[in-house]
Design an enzyme around this catalytic site. Structure first.
Site, PDB file in Angstrom:
ATOM      1  N   CYS A   1       0.989  -1.219   0.209  1.00  0.00           N
ATOM      2  CA  CYS A   1       0.000   0.152  -0.171  1.00  0.00           C
ATOM      3  C   CYS A   1       0.796   1.250   0.071  1.00  0.00           C
ATOM      4  O   CYS A   1       1.553   1.610   0.978  1.00  0.00           O
ATOM      5  CB  CYS A   1      -0.675   0.007   1.270  1.00  0.00           C
TER       6      CYS A   1
ATOM      7  N   CYS B   1      -0.084   3.978   2.367  1.00  0.00           N
ATOM      8  CA  CYS B   1       0.330   3.648   3.766  1.00  0.00           C
ATOM      9  C   CYS B   1       1.811   4.068   4.139  1.00  0.00           C
ATOM     10  O   CYS B   1       2.308   4.495   5.097  1.00  0.00           O
ATOM     11  CB  CYS B   1       0.449   2.096   3.977  1.00  0.00           C
TER      12      CYS B   1
END
Length: 321
Positions: free
Chosen positions: A53, A56
């Site tokens: 991700c 993230c």
């Protein structure tokens, strides 16, 4: 003596440099984190992320190190980062129905969900998210089944033993040395049967790998079970437990289909694993197989330890002179 002061300064610098100015993330099992939250009367802030991700990673690099964010979150929350594809992550993912990353989750000491928001946030936004969580009066309690399954992670399972279609007894201990993906199903369960083709695809993808695919039937009608095996040409390891209450109780199973992942030592990785039809299943199994030996995992910690040990030895030798 100057050498002594220099080494002391280096040790102090290393110690101070290791103290992050941003959010301090705690370590420990989910059970331990809940106990800490209850004891301190704080909420737990969970950064639900995955390695792939990108948003993230942006938060990890640009927002979490912020001194202002760190001061606020360290004062008000027990902070934890949790990979949704490793360790207890998959169980948290299923328990709290996490389906996007990053998810910023806030729970109380009982495990009840207090607040959540999805997506990457900047410094000011994350501070507001924390304030909103503290102000929230809503709590969604976690059901007892989910709590039981979280407690199962890392536990070694009993050596369950069931018969295959030929009548031969097969013990779960015979799968040691391999990951074990268990599909609990029945011929009369339509959602279970819909997963059969996907289970077959999984077996093909991981053929020759250290993963055993075990289809564990709850059917009491053995003839109907055997007929289904022939009709659908089901591969993998086919066992029948007849809905064994001991197995159901141990894993807290209340309905089927139900999927379980065990590690090569017969310990529970995920008592509520994702289905064969879900993309995350393939990724999770691949990551399990790619886990590096513990020696290599220790290297980033081990070498700094040796360096500090050498400095300390040098300091002691100088003091003795």
């Amino acid at each position: 003596m100057k050498q002594v002061y220099f080494i002391i300064a280096m040790l102090c610098g290393l110690a101070l440099g290791g103290q992050a100015q941003g959010i301090r993330f705690a370590e420990g099992s989910w059970k331990e984190l809940l106990e800490t939250a209850k004891k301190e009367g704080k909420l737990i802030f969970v950064d639900c992320y995955t390695e792939w991700c990108q948003p993230c990673k942006q938060m990890e690099q640009q927002v979490f190190p912020s001194e202002k964010v760190g001061k606020f979150y360290n004062e008000h929350f027990i902070n934890v980062k949790m990979d949704m594809e490793k360790g207890e992550g998959p169980v948290i993912l299923n328990t709290y129905k996490i389906n996007a990353f990053p998810t910023l989750l806030f729970v109380n000491g009982e495990g009840g969900e207090v607040y959540r928001i999805v997506g990457s946030k900047k410094e000011a936004e994350l501070l507001q998210v924390g304030a909103d969580a503290l102000a929230s009066k809503t709590v969604y309690p976690v059901n007892p089944q989910a709590q039981q399954q979280i407690a199962l992670i890392g536990r070694e399972i009993p050596d369950f033993c069931y018969r295959d279609s030929t009548g031969k007894e097969v013990k779960f201990s015979s799968f040691r040395g391999n990951y074990v993906y268990v599909d609990m199903w029945a011929t009369w369960c339509r959602p279970c049967c819909e997963e059969i083709p996907y289970m077959g695809e999984l077996e093909k993808k991981f053929h020759g790998k250290k993963i055993c695919f075990v289809s564990l039937s709850c059917d009491k009608d053995l003839q109907a079970w055997k007929k289904k095996l022939r009709t659908d040409r089901m591969g993998g390891i086919q066992l029948n437990c007849g809905g064994d209450p001991a197995f159901m109780k141990f894993f807290g199973i209340q309905g089927i289909p139900h999927f379980i992942l065990l590690d090569p030592e017969g310990k529970v990785v995920n008592p509520n694993m994702s289905r064969p039809s879900q993309e995350i299943t393939v990724e999770t199994l691949r990551r399990c197989l790619k886990r590096m030996p513990s020696f290599f995992v220790m290297l980033p910690v081990y070498y700094p330890f040796l360096f500090l040990k050498h400095l300390w030895s040098s300091l002691l030798s100088l003091l003795e002179k």
